[in-house]
Design an enzyme around this catalytic site. Structure first.
Site, PDB file in Angstrom:
ATOM      1  N   LYS A 104     -15.527  27.700 -32.357  1.00 28.53           N
ATOM      2  CA  LYS A 104     -15.927  27.086 -31.087  1.00 28.53           C
ATOM      3  C   LYS A 104     -15.165  27.614 -29.870  1.00 28.53           C
ATOM      4  O   LYS A 104     -13.953  27.758 -29.897  1.00 28.53           O
ATOM      5  CB  LYS A 104     -15.723  25.558 -31.144  1.00 28.53           C
ATOM      6  CG  LYS A 104     -16.595  24.819 -32.127  1.00 28.53           C
ATOM      7  CD  LYS A 104     -18.096  24.953 -31.859  1.00 28.53           C
ATOM      8  CE  LYS A 104     -18.557  24.239 -30.623  1.00 28.53           C
ATOM      9  NZ  LYS A 104     -18.442  22.784 -30.739  1.00 28.53           N
ATOM     10  N   GLU A 148     -17.751  20.767 -18.199  1.00 25.89           N
ATOM     11  CA  GLU A 148     -18.076  19.380 -18.569  1.00 25.89           C
ATOM     12  C   GLU A 148     -17.237  18.395 -17.759  1.00 25.89           C
ATOM     13  O   GLU A 148     -17.723  17.336 -17.342  1.00 25.89           O
ATOM     14  CB  GLU A 148     -17.848  19.173 -20.067  1.00 25.89           C
ATOM     15  CG  GLU A 148     -18.843  19.951 -20.910  1.00 25.89           C
ATOM     16  CD  GLU A 148     -18.458  20.014 -22.382  1.00 25.89           C
ATOM     17  OE1 GLU A 148     -19.359  19.950 -23.220  1.00 25.89           O
ATOM     18  OE2 GLU A 148     -17.265  20.140 -22.702  1.00 25.89           O
ATOM     19  N   HIS A 159     -38.764  22.403 -14.322  1.00 27.42           N
ATOM     20  CA  HIS A 159     -38.883  21.485 -15.483  1.00 27.42           C
ATOM     21  C   HIS A 159     -38.195  22.058 -16.711  1.00 27.42           C
ATOM     22  O   HIS A 159     -38.593  21.783 -17.839  1.00 27.42           O
ATOM     23  CB  HIS A 159     -40.358  21.191 -15.811  1.00 27.42           C
ATOM     24  CG  HIS A 159     -41.189  20.864 -14.613  1.00 27.42           C
ATOM     25  ND1 HIS A 159     -41.348  19.574 -14.142  1.00 27.42           N
ATOM     26  CD2 HIS A 159     -41.881  21.664 -13.760  1.00 27.42           C
ATOM     27  CE1 HIS A 159     -42.119  19.596 -13.067  1.00 27.42           C
ATOM     28  NE2 HIS A 159     -42.448  20.853 -12.810  1.00 27.42           N
ATOM     29  N   SER A 208       0.834  -1.205   0.000  1.00 28.23           N
ATOM     30  CA  SER A 208       0.000   0.000   0.000  1.00 28.23           C
ATOM     31  C   SER A 208       0.870   1.257   0.000  1.00 28.23           C
ATOM     32  O   SER A 208       0.354   2.366  -0.032  1.00 28.23           O
ATOM     33  CB  SER A 208      -0.960   0.006   1.194  1.00 28.23           C
ATOM     34  OG  SER A 208      -0.255  -0.115   2.422  1.00 28.23           O
TER      35      SER A 208
HETATM   36  N1  ARG Z   1      -1.145  -1.726   5.100  1.00 25.47           N
HETATM   37  C1  ARG Z   1      -2.196  -2.010   6.021  1.00 25.47           C
HETATM   38  C2  ARG Z   1      -3.431  -1.162   5.726  1.00 25.47           C
HETATM   39  O1  ARG Z   1      -3.325  -0.206   5.040  1.00 25.47           O
HETATM   40  C3  ARG Z   1      -1.754  -1.706   7.400  1.00 25.47           C
HETATM   41  C4  ARG Z   1      -2.457  -2.527   8.415  1.00 25.47           C
HETATM   42  C5  ARG Z   1      -2.003  -3.922   8.339  1.00 25.47           C
HETATM   43  N2  ARG Z   1      -2.524  -4.673   9.433  1.00 25.47           N
HETATM   44  C6  ARG Z   1      -2.524  -6.010   9.403  1.00 25.47           C
HETATM   45  N3  ARG Z   1      -3.051  -6.599  10.406  1.00 25.47           N
HETATM   46  N4  ARG Z   1      -2.012  -6.680   8.398  1.00 25.47           N
HETATM   47  O2  ARG Z   1      -4.517  -1.447   6.194  1.00 25.47           O
END
Ligand code: ARG
Length: 465
Positions: free
Chosen positions: A290, A297, A163, A30
Site C-alpha cells: 500500500k 484524504e 457525472h 480568552s
Molecule cells: N475578552 C473579551 C473578548 O474577547 C474582550 C472584550 C471584553 N469586553 C467586555 N465588555 N467584557 O471579546
C-alpha cells in the site's frame, strides 16, 4: 493558568464587593487563544497612544514612554517570558497590566477613550488583515505549482468527466488551469473581504463613542486602515467581517477538497492516471504494497471543520442583541482554526501538485475508450448543415453500434459512416479520435491548444513565472 480568586487584577473593581468565582474565571478567559493577537494588540495600543498625544490627551513624553514599554512587552511575549493567567482574562488586560506595572499612572492613561470592545475588534481586524495576506501568498503558491507544470504536460490529452462518466477529451493543462481559476476567485474574494476588514474600529469605545477630543483619522492612518467605521454601535456588535473571512476560507477548503477527491481516485489502480509523491503518502502496517494518499484524504477531511467554523460564526452572531455581548469572544477560535487548517493544506498542496507524476502511457492507452470524440463528430455534422438534434441521433446510433461491435468511431469504415449520414466524407477522420477532437476545438476558453497556450501565457505573466 492561575485559578485563585483575584479581585485586585480586574479592570473593573469599584462597584464589586465579591471576588470572581474561580470556575467562572476559568470559563471566561480568552487569553489561552487571544494571546495569538499580542502583536496586533500592541500595534493598536501604540497607534491609540500616538493619537492621544496628537490631540494633547497624553504628552509627547508620556506617549514615548508608553510606546517604548509596549515594545518591551512585545519582546517579552515573543520570547515566551510572559506568564499568562486566566485572572487577567485576555491579551488586552495582560498587556495593559504589564504596562501599568512598569509605568504606573502613565500606563493607566492608555485606556483613555477606549474600551475593550473597540480594542478587541481592532486587534481582530489587524490579525485577519495579516492572515488574508498570508493566505493570498499561499494560494498564489498553489497556482504557481499548477501553471509551472503546464508546459511539460501540454501534449497530454486526458478525459474530462461529467457525472464521473467520460465526456470529452481535454489537454491536461486545461484541467490544471481550471484549479488556477478557482484559486484566483478565492484570492479575489479575500481581497474584497480585506476592504471591509480594513476599517478602523477604535474610537467607537464601548458602544457610543467618547466625549473626549480624539482624532480617528490619525489612528486610522497609523494602523493603515482605509476607512473609519461610521457607527459606534455597529462597531461593537459587528463581526460580519470575520464571518465573511470564514466563508472565504470555507470556499478555499471546498476547492481543495474537490481537488483532493479528483486526485485520490485518479491515483487508484483502476484509473492509474497519476502518482503522488511518496513524501506525502503513507503505507500500511499489514499490507506491504500500500501507498496511501492520506494527505489528500486529510485535506478533504479537514474541510469539514472549516465549513463547521463558518457555521459556528453564523450561529454565534445570530440574534445577539446590540451592541457588544460576551458571546462575541467565541469568534476567534473558529477563525484561528480555519486559518491554521487552510494554511497547512495550501502549503502541502503546492509541492504535491509540483511532484505529481502523470502516467502518460496509461492515460493514452485507454483514450479511445468511452467515445470521447462523439461530440466532435456531432459538431462535424452540424458544420455540414445537419440540425443538432438530428446529428446527435446519428452519432448516438453509431456509438451504440460501436459498443455492440467493440469499435471506436475512428475504426468505422467510411461507407458505414456514410450509411448513417451521406454528408460525411473522408475528412471526418480528422475529427475522430481524442487528439483530433481536442485540436478541432475553437471557442474562447475551450481546450483548443491555442486557447490553452494563450491562457498559460497570461497566467505566467500574471504570476510572474
Ligand atoms: N475578552 C473579551 C473578548 O474577547 C474582550 C472584550 C471584553 N469586553 C467586555 N465588555 N467584557 O471579546
Amino acid at each position: 493558568m492561575a485559578e485563585q480568586n483575584s479581585k485586585p487584577a480586574k479592570a473593573w473593581g469599584g462597584v464589586f464587593t465579591e471576588a470572581t468565582d474561580a470556575l467562572f474565571e476559568r470559563f471566561s478567559e480568552s487569553i489561552s487563544f487571544d494571546s495569538r493577537m499580542y502583536e496586533q494588540d500592541i500595534e493598536g495600543s501604540i497607534a491609540h497612544a500616538h493619537m492621544l498625544s496628537d490631540v494633547g490627551i497624553l504628552t509627547k513624553e508620556e506617549f514615548e514612554a508608553i510606546r517604548d514599554e509596549l515594545l518591551n512587552i512585545k519582546g517579552t511575549i515573543a520570547r515566551g517570558e510572559m506568564v499568562f493567567s486566566s485572572a487577567l482574562e485576555d491579551i488586552h488586560m495582560h498587556v495593559e497590566k504589564a504596562l501599568t506595572d512598569k509605568l504606573g499612572d502613565v500606563g493607566r492613561k492608555l485606556h483613555t477613550a477606549r474600551s475593550r470592545n473597540d480594542q478587541v475588534s481592532t486587534d481582530f481586524r489587524l490579525w485577519i488583515r495579516d492572515a488574508i495576506d498570508k493566505l493570498d501568498a499561499l494560494l498564489q503558491g498553489v497556482q504557481r505549482a499548477f501553471v509551472a507544470r503546464c508546459d511539460a504536460d501540454f501534449d497530454v490529452v486526458v478525459p474530462a468527466y461529467t457525472h464521473t462518466q467520460r465526456a470529452q477529451p481535454v489537454l491536461a493543462p486545461h484541467i490544471w488551469l481550471a484549479f488556477v481559476e478557482k484559486f484566483e476567485r478565492d484570492r479575489e474574494r479575500l481581497a474584497d473581504c480585506r476592504k471591509r476588514v480594513n476599517t478602523l474600529s477604535l474610537g467607537a469605545a464601548a458602544c457610543a463613542g467618547t466625549s473626549l477630543p480624539i482624532d480617528r483619522e490619525k489612528t486610522a492612518q497609523y494602523l493603515g486602515f482605509e476607512r473609519i467605521a461610521a457607527n459606534s454601535v455597529d462597531v461593537s456588535s459587528d463581526r460580519d467581517f470575520a464571518t465573511e473571512f470564514a466563508y472565504d476560507m470555507a470556499q478555499i477548503a471546498i476547492h481543495l477538497s474537490a481537488w483532493a477527491e479528483d486526485w485520490i481516485w485518479q491515483s487508484t489502480v483502476e484509473f492509474d492516471f497519476l502518482q503522488l509523491p511518496q513524501a506525502y503518502c503513507t503505507g500500511s502496517s499489514i499490507m506491504p504494497q500500500k501507498v496511501n494518499p492520506d494527505v489528500l484524504e486529510l485535506i478533504r477531511g479537514k474541510s469539514a471543520r472549516v465549513v463547521g467554523n463558518l457555521q459556528s460564526l453564523l450561529v454565534l452572531t445570530k440574534g445577539i442583541p446590540l451592541a457588544y455581548d460576551r458571546d462575541l469572544q467565541e469568534d476567534k477560535e473558529p477563525i484561528f482554526d480555519s486559518f491554521d487548517t487552510i494554511s497547512i493544506s495550501l502549503a502541502l498542496a503546492a509541492p504535491i501538485v509540483a511532484g505529481m507524476k502523470l502516467k502518460r502511457e496509461s492515460i493514452a492507452a485507454r483514450l479511445d475508450k468511452g467515445y470521447l470524440d462523439a461530440t466532435s463528430f456531432m459538431e462535424y455534422l452540424i458544420r455540414r448543415g445537419v440540425p443538432q438534434r438530428t446529428a446527435h441521433g446519428v452519432v448516438g446510433r453509431l456509438v451504440r453500434k460501436g459498443i455492440e461491435t467493440g469499435r471506436a468511431l475512428a475504426e468505422f469504415p467510411l461507407e458505414e459512416l456514410r450509411d448513417a449520414c451521406d454528408l460525411v466524407d473522408e475528412s471526418v477522420y480528422d475529427y475522430l479520435g481524442a487528439v483530433n477532437a481536442v485540436n478541432a476545438m475553437k471557442s474562447y476558453g475551450s481546450t483548443a491548444p491555442d486557447q490553452v497556450r494563450f491562457q498559460i501565457d497570461s497566467w505566467k505573466k500574471k504570476l510572474a513565472l
